[in-house]
Design a protein around this motif. Structure first.
Motif, mmCIF file in Angstrom:
data_model
loop_
_atom_site.group_PDB
_atom_site.id
_atom_site.type_symbol
_atom_site.label_atom_id
_atom_site.label_comp_id
_atom_site.label_asym_id
_atom_site.label_seq_id
_atom_site.Cartn_x
_atom_site.Cartn_y
_atom_site.Cartn_z
ATOM 1 N N LEU A 142 0.823 -1.213 0.000
ATOM 2 C CA LEU A 142 0.000 0.000 0.000
ATOM 3 C C LEU A 142 0.856 1.262 0.000
ATOM 4 N N HIS A 143 2.099 1.136 0.422
ATOM 5 C CA HIS A 143 2.992 2.290 0.520
ATOM 6 C C HIS A 143 3.846 2.394 -0.742
ATOM 7 N N TYR A 144 3.676 3.486 -1.464
ATOM 8 C CA TYR A 144 4.396 3.669 -2.730
ATOM 9 C C TYR A 144 5.897 3.848 -2.525
ATOM 10 N N ASP A 145 6.299 4.247 -1.308
ATOM 11 C CA ASP A 145 7.714 4.518 -1.053
ATOM 12 C C ASP A 145 8.435 3.348 -0.386
ATOM 13 N N ILE A 146 7.850 2.155 -0.502
ATOM 14 C CA ILE A 146 8.511 0.928 -0.059
ATOM 15 C C ILE A 146 8.720 0.044 -1.283
ATOM 16 N N ALA A 172 7.381 4.267 6.750
ATOM 17 C CA ALA A 172 6.246 3.601 6.108
ATOM 18 C C ALA A 172 6.244 2.113 6.439
ATOM 19 N N LEU A 173 7.428 1.514 6.481
ATOM 20 C CA LEU A 173 7.522 0.099 6.843
ATOM 21 C C LEU A 173 7.040 -0.112 8.277
ATOM 22 N N HIS A 174 7.411 0.799 9.159
ATOM 23 C CA HIS A 174 6.962 0.711 10.553
ATOM 24 C C HIS A 174 5.441 0.795 10.640
ATOM 25 N N ASP A 175 4.847 1.697 9.866
ATOM 26 C CA ASP A 175 3.384 1.829 9.864
ATOM 27 C C ASP A 175 2.721 0.545 9.361
ATOM 28 N N ALA A 176 3.300 -0.030 8.316
ATOM 29 C CA ALA A 176 2.749 -1.275 7.765
ATOM 30 C C ALA A 176 2.826 -2.396 8.796
ATOM 31 N N ILE A 177 3.938 -2.451 9.515
ATOM 32 C CA ILE A 177 4.112 -3.479 10.545
ATOM 33 C C ILE A 177 3.077 -3.308 11.659
ATOM 34 N N GLU A 178 2.851 -2.072 12.073
ATOM 35 C CA GLU A 178 1.861 -1.820 13.123
ATOM 36 C C GLU A 178 0.476 -2.292 12.688
ATOM 37 N N ASN A 179 0.153 -2.093 11.421
ATOM 38 C CA ASN A 179 -1.162 -2.493 10.912
ATOM 39 C C ASN A 179 -1.301 -4.012 10.783
ATOM 40 N N MET A 180 -0.177 -4.711 10.729
ATOM 41 C CA MET A 180 -0.237 -6.177 10.620
ATOM 42 C C MET A 180 -0.862 -6.812 11.852
ATOM 43 N N ASN A 191 10.984 -7.891 12.596
ATOM 44 C CA ASN A 191 11.554 -7.184 11.449
ATOM 45 C C ASN A 191 13.072 -7.354 11.432
ATOM 46 N N LEU A 192 13.562 -8.105 10.460
ATOM 47 C CA LEU A 192 14.995 -8.368 10.330
ATOM 48 C C LEU A 192 15.591 -7.588 9.162
ATOM 49 N N GLU A 193 14.890 -6.558 8.727
ATOM 50 C CA GLU A 193 15.362 -5.755 7.597
ATOM 51 C C GLU A 193 16.712 -5.136 7.933
ATOM 52 N N LYS A 194 17.674 -5.367 7.053
ATOM 53 C CA LYS A 194 19.031 -4.854 7.255
ATOM 54 C C LYS A 194 19.132 -3.486 6.583
ATOM 55 N N ILE A 195 19.454 -2.467 7.357
ATOM 56 C CA ILE A 195 19.483 -1.105 6.836
ATOM 57 C C ILE A 195 20.499 -0.989 5.703
ATOM 58 N N GLY A 196 20.021 -0.471 4.561
ATOM 59 C CA GLY A 196 20.887 -0.291 3.399
ATOM 60 C C GLY A 196 21.018 1.173 3.031
ATOM 61 N N ASN A 197 21.815 1.448 2.005
ATOM 62 C CA ASN A 197 22.052 2.845 1.631
ATOM 63 C C ASN A 197 20.860 3.496 0.937
ATOM 64 N N MET A 198 19.834 2.704 0.607
ATOM 65 C CA MET A 198 18.627 3.262 0.000
ATOM 66 C C MET A 198 17.503 3.435 1.020
ATOM 67 N N ASP A 199 17.764 3.064 2.266
ATOM 68 C CA ASP A 199 16.766 3.220 3.326
ATOM 69 C C ASP A 199 16.868 4.615 3.940
ATOM 70 N N TYR A 200 15.740 5.122 4.396
ATOM 71 C CA TYR A 200 15.744 6.456 4.996
ATOM 72 C C TYR A 200 14.556 6.617 5.933
ATOM 73 N N ASN A 201 14.692 7.583 6.840
ATOM 74 C CA ASN A 201 13.606 7.990 7.723
ATOM 75 C C ASN A 201 13.122 9.361 7.284
ATOM 76 N N VAL A 202 11.818 9.529 7.209
ATOM 77 C CA VAL A 202 11.260 10.814 6.784
ATOM 78 C C VAL A 202 11.683 11.921 7.732
ATOM 79 N N SER A 203 11.783 11.608 9.027
ATOM 80 C CA SER A 203 12.147 12.619 10.021
ATOM 81 C C SER A 203 13.526 13.211 9.757
ATOM 82 N N ALA A 204 14.370 12.458 9.054
ATOM 83 C CA ALA A 204 15.729 12.936 8.778
ATOM 84 C C ALA A 204 15.731 14.105 7.804
ATOM 85 N N PHE A 205 14.619 14.293 7.068
ATOM 86 C CA PHE A 205 14.552 15.367 6.078
ATOM 87 C C PHE A 205 13.815 16.590 6.606
ATOM 88 N N LYS A 206 13.353 16.518 7.851
ATOM 89 C CA LYS A 206 12.610 17.645 8.423
ATOM 90 C C LYS A 206 13.555 18.605 9.128
#
Length: 206
Positions: A142-146, A172-180, A191-206
């Motif tokens: 449902l999340h276009y940015d995942i 967005a991934l966190h929100d999806a997990i909460e809805n599960m 969640n075993l997702e390994k942080i990569g160089n294409m991962d980001y937090n929206v808060s980091a851009f605020k």
């Protein structure tokens, strides 16, 4: 003289027709490598992951009779789920996967079947749910940015396991997990997702 010109004209005409016939009948060869289906680096990685998953699962199932396990692989990281008969087998399986050529991280979520009074000799079983996994993945999509193609998701005994990297928006991934947790039959998400160089937090851009 006119007769000679006529003969020359007829001769040239027949030669032209011959050349035309040859040109239309000649085969037009194309290098088969140019027409083969194109595979991206991501496609190749996914194919390699599936092949490694099958090799590991088949090997463990053959070597450890009575166990019921599966190796889930994404980006060469291995998630082990299922049941084994004793802790010794569990440790050996993990060690084999760590030493297997091409593997990186190994996440051990194997469980040991404990004997009970009613079942002194219990059997191992892997209770995976494809329907719950599909519902959980739908929430991610449902999340276009995942990037769901960078994720492997399985559900075992009501527990969702997520493995992958470079999924995109971590918020967005966190929100999806909460809805599960709203899905009937799911009571935990790991969640075993390994942080990569294409991962980001929206808060980091605020």
């Amino acid at each position: 003289m006119k007769l000679n010109k006529l003969l020359v004209s007829l001769l040239l005409g027949s030669m032209a027709l011959g050349f035309a016939a040859c040109s239309t009948e000649a085969p037009y060869m194309i290098d088969s490598s140019l027409t083969s289906q194109y595979m991206s680096a991501g496609d190749i990685q996914a194919k390699d992951d599936d092949a490694l998953s099958k090799r590991l699962t088949d090997f463990l199932s053959t070597e450890f009779k009575g166990s019921d396990v599966k190796a889930i692989v994404r980006f060469d990281n291995v998630l082990l789920v299922g049941q084994v008969l004793n802790n010794s087998d569990k440790l050996k399986m993990v060690d084999i996967c760590k030493k297997w050529p091409g593997t990186k991280e190994v996440y051990d979520y194997l469980t040991v079947v404990e004997p009970t009074t009613n079942k002194p000799n219990p059997s191992a079983s892997l209770n995976m749910s494809s329907s719950l996994a599909s519902k959980a993945m739908d929430l991610i999509k449902l999340h276009y940015d995942i990037s769901p193609e960078n994720i492997k998701l399985v559900v075992v005994d009501g527990v969702v396991y997520i493995i992958g990297t470079n999924v995109g928006n971590l918020n967005a991934l966190h929100d999806a997990i909460e809805n599960m947790y709203s899905i009937k039959g799911i009571h935990k998400v790991i969640n075993l997702e390994k942080i990569g160089n294409m991962d980001y937090n929206v808060s980091a851009f605020k």
